[in-house]
Scaffold this active site. Structure first.
Site, PDB file in Angstrom:
ATOM      1  CG  PHE A 168      -1.749   1.232   1.341  1.00  0.00           C
ATOM      2  CD1 PHE A 168      -2.694   1.534   0.368  1.00  0.00           C
ATOM      3  CD2 PHE A 168      -1.578   2.110   2.401  1.00  0.00           C
ATOM      4  CE1 PHE A 168      -3.445   2.699   0.459  1.00  0.00           C
ATOM      5  CE2 PHE A 168      -2.328   3.273   2.494  1.00  0.00           C
ATOM      6  CZ  PHE A 168      -3.265   3.565   1.520  1.00  0.00           C
ATOM      7  CE  LYS A 182       5.009   3.473  10.110  1.00  0.00           C
ATOM      8  NZ  LYS A 182       4.034   4.506  10.349  1.00  0.00           N
ATOM      9  CG  MET A 197       2.793  31.133 -24.566  1.00  0.00           C
ATOM     10  SD  MET A 197       3.362  32.617 -25.405  1.00  0.00           S
ATOM     11  CE  MET A 197       4.426  33.334 -24.160  1.00  0.00           C
TER      12      MET A 197
HETATM   13  C1  LIG Z   1       1.717  22.336 -16.396  1.00  0.00           C
HETATM   14  C2  LIG Z   1       1.703  22.938 -17.742  1.00  0.00           C
HETATM   15  N1  LIG Z   1       0.780  22.541 -18.657  1.00  0.00           N
HETATM   16  C3  LIG Z   1       0.751  23.109 -19.884  1.00  0.00           C
HETATM   17  C4  LIG Z   1       1.634  24.076 -20.233  1.00  0.00           C
HETATM   18  C5  LIG Z   1       1.606  24.692 -21.641  1.00  0.00           C
HETATM   19  N2  LIG Z   1       1.273  26.132 -21.534  1.00  0.00           N
HETATM   20  C6  LIG Z   1       2.203  27.090 -21.596  1.00  0.00           C
HETATM   21  S1  LIG Z   1       1.585  28.632 -21.405  1.00  0.00           S
HETATM   22  C7  LIG Z   1       0.010  28.036 -21.298  1.00  0.00           C
HETATM   23  C8  LIG Z   1      -1.133  28.962 -21.099  1.00  0.00           C
HETATM   24  C9  LIG Z   1      -1.112  29.645 -19.791  1.00  0.00           C
HETATM   25  O1  LIG Z   1      -2.313  30.330 -19.589  1.00  0.00           O
HETATM   26  P1  LIG Z   1      -2.438  31.444 -18.504  1.00  0.00           P
HETATM   27  O2  LIG Z   1      -1.906  30.979 -17.218  1.00  0.00           O
HETATM   28  O3  LIG Z   1      -3.831  31.970 -18.488  1.00  0.00           O
HETATM   29  O4  LIG Z   1      -1.415  32.559 -19.007  1.00  0.00           O
HETATM   30  P2  LIG Z   1      -1.518  33.548 -20.273  1.00  0.00           P
HETATM   31  O5  LIG Z   1      -0.667  32.971 -21.339  1.00  0.00           O
HETATM   32  O6  LIG Z   1      -2.943  33.640 -20.680  1.00  0.00           O
HETATM   33  O7  LIG Z   1      -0.968  34.826 -19.761  1.00  0.00           O
HETATM   34  C10 LIG Z   1       0.013  26.636 -21.408  1.00  0.00           C
HETATM   35  C11 LIG Z   1      -1.196  25.804 -21.372  1.00  0.00           C
HETATM   36  C12 LIG Z   1       2.595  24.442 -19.259  1.00  0.00           C
HETATM   37  N3  LIG Z   1       3.535  25.340 -19.513  1.00  0.00           N
HETATM   38  N4  LIG Z   1       2.575  23.882 -18.030  1.00  0.00           N
END
Ligand SMILES: Cc1ncc(C[n+]2csc(CCOP(=O)(O)OP(=O)(O)O)c2C)c(N)n1
Ligand SMILES: [Mg+2]
Lengths: 165, 574
Positions: free
Chosen positions: B115, B165, B482
């Site tokens: 577990f 443990k 992004m």
């Molecule tokens: C854990 C994780 N999943 C996916 C990504 C791919 N990714 C890079 S930027 C982004 C968008 C981020 O969105 P947000 O936080 O709203 O920031 P914005 O770009 O809109 O300022 C994603 C999905 C990542 N960098 N990290």
């Protein structure tokens, strides 16, 4: 180009897996890998046969060196060295003709027959990879190979040069 | 009198105290309850109970980035340990010293699929600097001491220690002995640069007509920013910082030419492309910097100083490699310059700066604010003004991260805290909490997006428990900005799963967690409301700012191009 790397490292749980993990993680090639403790039980020695150009090899050596439990790594192929591999092979030897032929080839290659069954011979041969390959090819021509196992190569530098702590 | 005996759990605690640990971040569970019991009975360090183990790793990471100390994490076996994996990888990619103590099932059960058994040492092997399978009570103190030593020496990184443990429970006791002055025959990282290489480096630098200093996270980690500044001023050379190196040279220094790379300034990338000598200091020619390596600065002589030999000539061939700690090497370079009585070639320098100033004049890092929607860049500028440029800015990942890097000139190293190597969304808030713990009297901002903040939002609860009044600034563009930018630019504007139709009411959410929520959606109230937010000192403020969802991050390198092939604005090439 084919290279033979000799690695001296701490004989600790996980140290082999770190080496193997590194090679797969960074997409380095492993042709063969052998490992055993040295005369000093706290150390292990690994020999890896690999392929790569100078740039890849430089990265391999640096990356292996970076592992915390690696003490030293050297590329044996950089200078004069001795390379050996062990082959154990079981072949069909059913009648006089094939028995004589197998014996003759084994002698030529300076191997030895180490076990005999009703229909099979088991042969031992050491040498470098080229010699083992040639032997296998010749044998395959004369008789049927039932099973074979190769140790992977080990190597050591010629002369005074030594890999030690 | 006989020597006292201790349980493994007590040894963990005693070892951490001996190593001057002040905080550890963790979450309890079956395999580590003995350690928690021992923690309960001591006062040397404080344990911060998170709401998710990933956050514990980022918190320890943020704490480490701001202070330079080793961040310490404690997690239970199985899911507790696997929840740490993203945080370990984040620390690994950015070379952050961290020690993760992970519980494990009893030695007798290992391998039985017991577990909550997972092979955390195996799971984390490719993303740690080193790891230990601890198997005997008496080994615990020295393994922990070694873990700390390895984590912070050489090129820093995370170290995992697995503690089964049965070596923690009261039934098994041993004598406590710890050797804090660790020596290992297999690990002796280089410190000084090779004198011959230093001489060669200095020759190249002094002969250069178009020198650029390209400095990275190594400068920050090695606390070498004063020496870097001294070198930049001695040579009067232009200096660019990587995303990880921001603050290494002050963002307002006259020789600073901005960040380089994918969203770097035109002048930084142009200077790189036109340089005859590039002096790389604690930087690693990451693909987000170089763009197409085949087209990368073909005419430059590259002097590469790094503590990690594997970073040298990995992607870009170094003509003059120097392995060593960057602070020590910088001192060696400065000494050599003095010794050789270096004086700059004034005419060459003047011409070089003239060229650079022409690129600067393009003002590539700029934006247009009309009076409708708030531009995200405008928010960062407001943040900068209000905090007088003195805040710790901890970022999540996305457009907001790049805007923060571009529009908040960091005066000091360790002020800018972001996941540059792994790009971990969800890093920002817990990292900011770790920083706030270390510097309770400083402004600590978590700049984030509507996507990222939701990846560790549960930590709002931890913030209340430990009174960590960070200021969360969400550049809310109602989308994974992004991702959407790439879809706009590369995927014909098809917004596949890049926007969110069900974003929560962050103000109410903050309030539900016991904090203050402020929403800003009009430009004319941006400055006043943001100022108000920063004036609240003893409570966490969640500022949800509705920004223009169409804004893209510019400038941007053109895919497959050279380092200076860039889009300056939409459809405008450099
Ligand atoms: C854990 C994780 N999943 C996916 C990504 C791919 N990714 C890079 S930027 C982004 C968008 C981020 O969105 P947000 O936080 O709203 O920031 P914005 O770009 O809109 O300022 C994603 C999905 C990542 N960098 N990290
Ligand atoms: Mg967003």
């Amino acid at each position: 180009m084919r290279r033979i790397l000799a690695i001296l490292l701490e004989n600790e749980p996980g140290s082999l897996s770190r080496i193997v993990g590194l090679f797969s993680q960074r997409a380095f090639n492993i042709e063969s890998l052998t490992v055993a403790p040295t005369e000093d039980e706290s150390l292990s020695r690994i020999t890896i046969a690999t392929k790569g150009d100078d740039k890849v090899l430089e990265q391999i050596v640096k990356q292996v060196n970076k592992l915390i439990d690696v003490i030293k790594i050297t590329d044996l192929t950089e200078r004069s060295h001795v390379e050996r591999e062990l082959l154990l092979i079981k072949v069909l030897a059913m009648n006089d003709k094939s028995r004589t032929e197998v014996k003759r080839i084994t002698d030529i290659f300076r191997g030895s027959i180490i076990d005999i069954g009703k229909q099979v011979y088991t042969i031992q041969l050491t040498g470098d990879a080229d010699k083992l390959n040639a032997f296998l090819k010749t044998l395959a021509h004369e008789t049927e190979i039932i099973e074979s196992v190769r140790s992977g190569c080990v190597g050591i530098a010629r002369g005074e040069k030594a890999l030690r702590v | 009198m006989s020597t006292p005996l201790f349980t493994g759990a007590e040894m963990v605690v005693k070892a951490l105290s001996a190593l001057d640990v002040k905080y550890i971040f963790g979450y309890p569970g079956g395999s580590v309850l003995d350690i928690y019991d021992a923690i309960f009975q001591q006062n040397d360090f404080e344990h911060i109970l998170v709401r998710h183990e990933q956050a514990a790793t980022h918190m320890a990471d943020g704490y480490s980035r701001a202070t330079g100390e080793v961040g310490v994490v404690l997690a239970t076996s199985g899911p507790g340990a696997t929840n740490c994996v993203t945080g370990i990888a984040t620390a690994y990619m950015d070379s952050i010293p961290m020690v993760v103590l992970a519980g494990q099932v009893a030695t007798s059960l290992i391998g039985d699929d017991a577990f909550q058994e997972t092979d955390i040492v195996g799971c984390s092997r490719p993303i740690v600097k080193h790891s230990f399978n601890c198997r005997r009570v008496e080994d615990i103190p020295n393994i922990i001491a070694k873990a700390f030593y390895i984590a912070k020496s050489g090129r820093p990184g995370p170290v995992v220690v697995e503690l089964p443990k049965d070596i923690l429970i009261p039934e098994n006791k041993a004598k406590f002995h710890i050797e804090t002055n660790v020596k290992m025959r297999s690990y002796n990282p280089t410190k000084k640069g090779h004198p011959k290489q230093i001489k060669k480096a200095v020759q190249a630098i002094t002969k250069a007509k178009k020198l650029v200093i390209y400095s990275g996270g190594g400068i920050v980690l090695a606390n070498a920013s004063e020496l870097l500044t001294q070198l930049v001023e001695t040579l009067n050379a232009p200096c660019t910082n990587t995303l990880m190196g921001l603050g290494g040279l002050s963002g307002t220094h006259k020789n600073f030419i901005g960040m380089l790379g994918m969203h770097g300034s035109l002048e930084a990338n142009k200077a790189m492309a036109n340089a005859d000598v590039i002096l790389a200091l604690g930087a690693r020619f990451d693909d987000r910097v170089t763009n197409n390596v085949k087209k990368f600065c073909p005419n430059a002589t590259i002097v590469h100083v790094d503590i990690d030999p594997t970073s040298i000539s990995k992607t870009i061939n170094a003509h003059i490699p120097v392995v060593g700690l960057v602070d020590i090497v910088l001192q060696q370079i400065l000494d050599e310059l003095t010794e050789t009585q270096f004086s700059p070639d004034k005419t060459a320098l003047e011409q070089w700066w003239q060229e650079i100033n022409e690129w600067r004049a393009v003002d590539s890092v700029s934006y247009q604010q009309d009076d409708s929607k708030i531009k995200p860049q405008r928010v960062v500028e407001a943040m900068y003004k209000i905090t007088k440029g003195e805040a710790y800015v901890c970022s999540d990942v996305g457009q907001h991260q790049m805007f923060a890097a571009q529009y908040y000139p960091f005066a000091k190293p360790r002020q800018w805290i972001n996941s540059g190597g792994l790009g971990t969304m969800g890093f920002g808030l817990p990292a900011a909490m770790g920083v706030k713990l270390a510097f309770p009297d400083s402004h600590v901002i978590c700049i984030t997006g509507d996507g990222s903040i939701q990846m560790n939002i549960q930590e709002l609860s931890t913030c209340l428990q430990y009174n960590l009044p960070v200021v969360i600034v969400t550049l809310n563009n109602r989308s994974l900005g992004m991702v959407r930018q790439w879809q706009d630019m590369i995927y014909g504007g098809r917004h596949s799963s890049s926007y969110m139709e069900s974003i929560p009411d962050f103000v109410k959410l903050a309030e539900a967690y016991g904090h203050v929520g402020i929403k800003i959606d009009r430009l004319d109230e941006l400055d006043s409301k943001l100022t108000e937010a920063f004036e609240i000192k003893n409570r966490l403020v969640f500022v949800d700012i509705c920004v223009d969802e169409k804004e893209h991050v510019y400038p941007m390198q053109i895919k497959h191009g050279a380092v200076d092939d860039m889009w300056i604005k939409k459809g405008v090439k450099a």
